[in-house]
Design a protein around this motif. Structure first.
Motif, PDB file in Angstrom:
ATOM      1  N   MET A 135     -21.592  32.052  -8.437  1.00 64.00           N
ATOM      2  CA  MET A 135     -22.358  31.282  -7.470  1.00 64.00           C
ATOM      3  C   MET A 135     -23.724  30.892  -8.021  1.00 64.00           C
ATOM      4  N   GLN A 136     -24.387  31.822  -8.707  1.00 66.95           N
ATOM      5  CA  GLN A 136     -25.699  31.525  -9.264  1.00 66.95           C
ATOM      6  C   GLN A 136     -25.618  30.424 -10.313  1.00 66.95           C
ATOM      7  N   TYR A 137     -24.610  30.498 -11.171  1.00 68.04           N
ATOM      8  CA  TYR A 137     -24.470  29.489 -12.222  1.00 68.04           C
ATOM      9  C   TYR A 137     -24.109  28.124 -11.620  1.00 68.04           C
ATOM     10  N   THR A 138     -23.214  28.124 -10.635  1.00 68.71           N
ATOM     11  CA  THR A 138     -22.820  26.861 -10.002  1.00 68.71           C
ATOM     12  C   THR A 138     -23.996  26.228  -9.268  1.00 68.71           C
ATOM     13  N   ASP A 139     -24.805  27.058  -8.624  1.00 68.68           N
ATOM     14  CA  ASP A 139     -25.980  26.548  -7.926  1.00 68.68           C
ATOM     15  C   ASP A 139     -26.959  25.900  -8.906  1.00 68.68           C
ATOM     16  N   LEU A 140     -27.176  26.544 -10.043  1.00 71.94           N
ATOM     17  CA  LEU A 140     -28.053  25.961 -11.056  1.00 71.94           C
ATOM     18  C   LEU A 140     -27.496  24.639 -11.574  1.00 71.94           C
ATOM     19  N   GLU A 141     -26.187  24.595 -11.773  1.00 75.75           N
ATOM     20  CA  GLU A 141     -25.558  23.359 -12.235  1.00 75.75           C
ATOM     21  C   GLU A 141     -25.788  22.228 -11.237  1.00 75.75           C
ATOM     22  N   ALA A 142     -25.599  22.516  -9.935  1.00 78.75           N
ATOM     23  CA  ALA A 142     -25.774  21.485  -8.918  1.00 78.75           C
ATOM     24  C   ALA A 142     -27.218  21.012  -8.835  1.00 78.75           C
ATOM     25  N   ARG A 143     -28.152  21.948  -8.885  1.00 77.37           N
ATOM     26  CA  ARG A 143     -29.568  21.578  -8.790  1.00 77.37           C
ATOM     27  C   ARG A 143     -30.010  20.785 -10.013  1.00 77.37           C
ATOM     28  N   VAL A 144     -29.528  21.170 -11.175  1.00 79.39           N
ATOM     29  CA  VAL A 144     -29.861  20.415 -12.385  1.00 79.39           C
ATOM     30  C   VAL A 144     -29.304  18.999 -12.299  1.00 79.39           C
ATOM     31  N   GLY A 145     -28.058  18.847 -11.824  1.00 75.78           N
ATOM     32  CA  GLY A 145     -27.475  17.519 -11.705  1.00 75.78           C
ATOM     33  C   GLY A 145     -28.231  16.640 -10.726  1.00 75.78           C
ATOM     34  N   ALA A 146     -28.625  17.230  -9.582  1.00 82.34           N
ATOM     35  CA  ALA A 146     -29.358  16.454  -8.581  1.00 82.34           C
ATOM     36  C   ALA A 146     -30.727  16.029  -9.107  1.00 82.34           C
ATOM     37  N   LEU A 147     -31.430  16.942  -9.755  1.00 80.80           N
ATOM     38  CA  LEU A 147     -32.750  16.597 -10.286  1.00 80.80           C
ATOM     39  C   LEU A 147     -32.649  15.572 -11.411  1.00 80.80           C
ATOM     40  N   SER A 183     -37.469  23.545 -16.077  1.00 82.49           N
ATOM     41  CA  SER A 183     -37.409  24.965 -15.713  1.00 82.49           C
ATOM     42  C   SER A 183     -35.988  25.388 -15.357  1.00 82.49           C
ATOM     43  N   LEU A 184     -35.293  24.560 -14.569  1.00 84.46           N
ATOM     44  CA  LEU A 184     -33.921  24.899 -14.179  1.00 84.46           C
ATOM     45  C   LEU A 184     -32.976  24.874 -15.380  1.00 84.46           C
ATOM     46  N   GLU A 185     -33.179  23.950 -16.289  1.00 84.57           N
ATOM     47  CA  GLU A 185     -32.326  23.903 -17.479  1.00 84.57           C
ATOM     48  C   GLU A 185     -32.544  25.137 -18.353  1.00 84.57           C
ATOM     49  N   ALA A 186     -33.795  25.608 -18.433  1.00 88.53           N
ATOM     50  CA  ALA A 186     -34.053  26.830 -19.195  1.00 88.53           C
ATOM     51  C   ALA A 186     -33.369  28.032 -18.552  1.00 88.53           C
ATOM     52  N   GLN A 187     -33.411  28.123 -17.210  1.00 88.38           N
ATOM     53  CA  GLN A 187     -32.719  29.215 -16.526  1.00 88.38           C
ATOM     54  C   GLN A 187     -31.209  29.135 -16.752  1.00 88.38           C
ATOM     55  N   ARG A 188     -30.676  27.918 -16.726  1.00 85.98           N
ATOM     56  CA  ARG A 188     -29.240  27.773 -16.936  1.00 85.98           C
ATOM     57  C   ARG A 188     -28.843  28.162 -18.358  1.00 85.98           C
ATOM     58  N   ARG A 189     -29.666  27.796 -19.348  1.00 87.55           N
ATOM     59  CA  ARG A 189     -29.355  28.184 -20.733  1.00 87.55           C
ATOM     60  C   ARG A 189     -29.405  29.694 -20.905  1.00 87.55           C
ATOM     61  N   GLN A 190     -30.413  30.334 -20.292  1.00 78.83           N
ATOM     62  CA  GLN A 190     -30.517  31.795 -20.408  1.00 78.83           C
ATOM     63  C   GLN A 190     -29.329  32.489 -19.755  1.00 78.83           C
ATOM     64  N   LEU A 191     -28.949  32.030 -18.576  1.00 82.11           N
ATOM     65  CA  LEU A 191     -27.801  32.630 -17.899  1.00 82.11           C
ATOM     66  C   LEU A 191     -26.513  32.361 -18.670  1.00 82.11           C
ATOM     67  N   GLY A 192     -26.388  31.148 -19.226  1.00 84.76           N
ATOM     68  CA  GLY A 192     -25.207  30.836 -20.025  1.00 84.76           C
ATOM     69  C   GLY A 192     -25.098  31.710 -21.267  1.00 84.76           C
TER      70      GLY A 192
END
Length: 284
Positions: A135-147, A183-192
């Motif tokens: 859920m956390q990863y999917t949420d980051l993906e959606a927010r990154v796409g929207a931004l 910022s969101l892309e950095a969080q997504r890379r770290q989680l990935g």
């Protein structure tokens, strides 16, 4: 002013839309594709679940083992990890005592690496933890796409608008959106990275305490080594004390000379005063 109103209204609508799309919390997670939604199957309702292959997990493990030579065993662990495509994040070695490693291993090869490390010594403890972060990863993906979509629209507006005030407002909004997107892309890379590479801590200790001896010869050798170690420490201590002894000796010599000079001056002054006293007595 007639040209400014349409541009201003378009910019306002774009900013409001971007806020709704890029906002975090419950609203953003509700739009994430990983949320289960009811689906009609065989004439009834069934809640759709994310496929097993789409699950995102962060795996961490701790392995404790004994080995005759912890340092050498730890270096063999490094070789095993690197051959599996992983890396070593930290390594602490204490010769003839222990070796502690924190390694990152591809998640799909973690079990294989653990099985190979088992053969290097006697495993005393092994534990693994799996945290589901789908859920956390999917949420980051959606927010990154929207931004990202909001940033693209703002850039298009900057290219098409000719009004100065509208350009300034669009540039300000674009800077804010871009900073949030980075910022969101950095969080997504770290989680990935945490999902792709599992973290494994390997604690290797010796299987025999240094004080334990197997035979008389082992005890004799240990006693001889301890004797030489004590003698070496004594020699080092003597070497460190020699400068201080010399300094104290010089200070004592200087103090002795000062006392001798004071004593001689006192005696000489007493001797010179004696004839005057006798002459005074004879005159009387």
């Amino acid at each position: 002013m007639k040209r400014l109103w349409p541009v201003s209204l378009a910019l306002f609508a774009l900013v409001v839309t971007g806020c709704d799309e890029g906002g975090g919390g419950e609203g953003s997670s509700a739009s994430a594709p990983a949320i289960s939604a009811p689906a009609i199957v065989d004439g009834g309702l069934r809640e759709s679940q994310p496929e097993e292959a789409d699950r995102k997990e962060v795996v961490t493990g701790y392995l404790e083992m004994d080995a005759g030579d912890p340092v050498a065993t730890g270096r063999r662990v490094v070789t095993v990890v690197e051959e599996a495509g992983g890396r070593v994040d930290s390594l602490t070695e204490q010769p003839e005592a222990s070796s502690v490693l924190t390694v990152r291993v591809p998640a799909d090869r973690l079990d294989e690496v653990v099985d190979e490390i088992r053969t290097l010594g006697r495993v005393t403890s092994l534990s693994t933890t799996r945290d589901d972060v789908t859920m956390q990863y999917t949420d980051l993906e959606a927010r990154v796409g929207a931004l990202r979509a909001s940033v693209d629209r703002l850039r298009a507006l900057l290219e098409s608008s000719a009004d100065v005030e509208a350009l300034i407002a669009a540039e300000t909004a674009l800077a804010e959106r871009q900073a949030e997107l980075d910022s969101l892309e950095a969080q997504r890379r770290q989680l990935g990275d945490r999902i792709e590479l599992s973290t494994l801590t390997v604690d290797i200790t010796t299987d025999r305490l240094p004080s334990e001896q197997d035979s008389f010869w082992d005890g004799l050798v240990a006693g001889w080594n301890s004797l030489w170690a004590a003698l070496g420490a004594a020699v080092v201590g003597i070497g460190a004390a020699i400068p201080w002894v010399a300094f104290l000796f010089v200070c004592a010599g200087v103090l002795y000379l000062v006392i001798r000079l004071i004593t001689r001056r006192g005696r000489s002054s007493g001797t010179t005063g004696t004839p005057d006293t006798e002459r005074t007595d004879s005159d009387a």
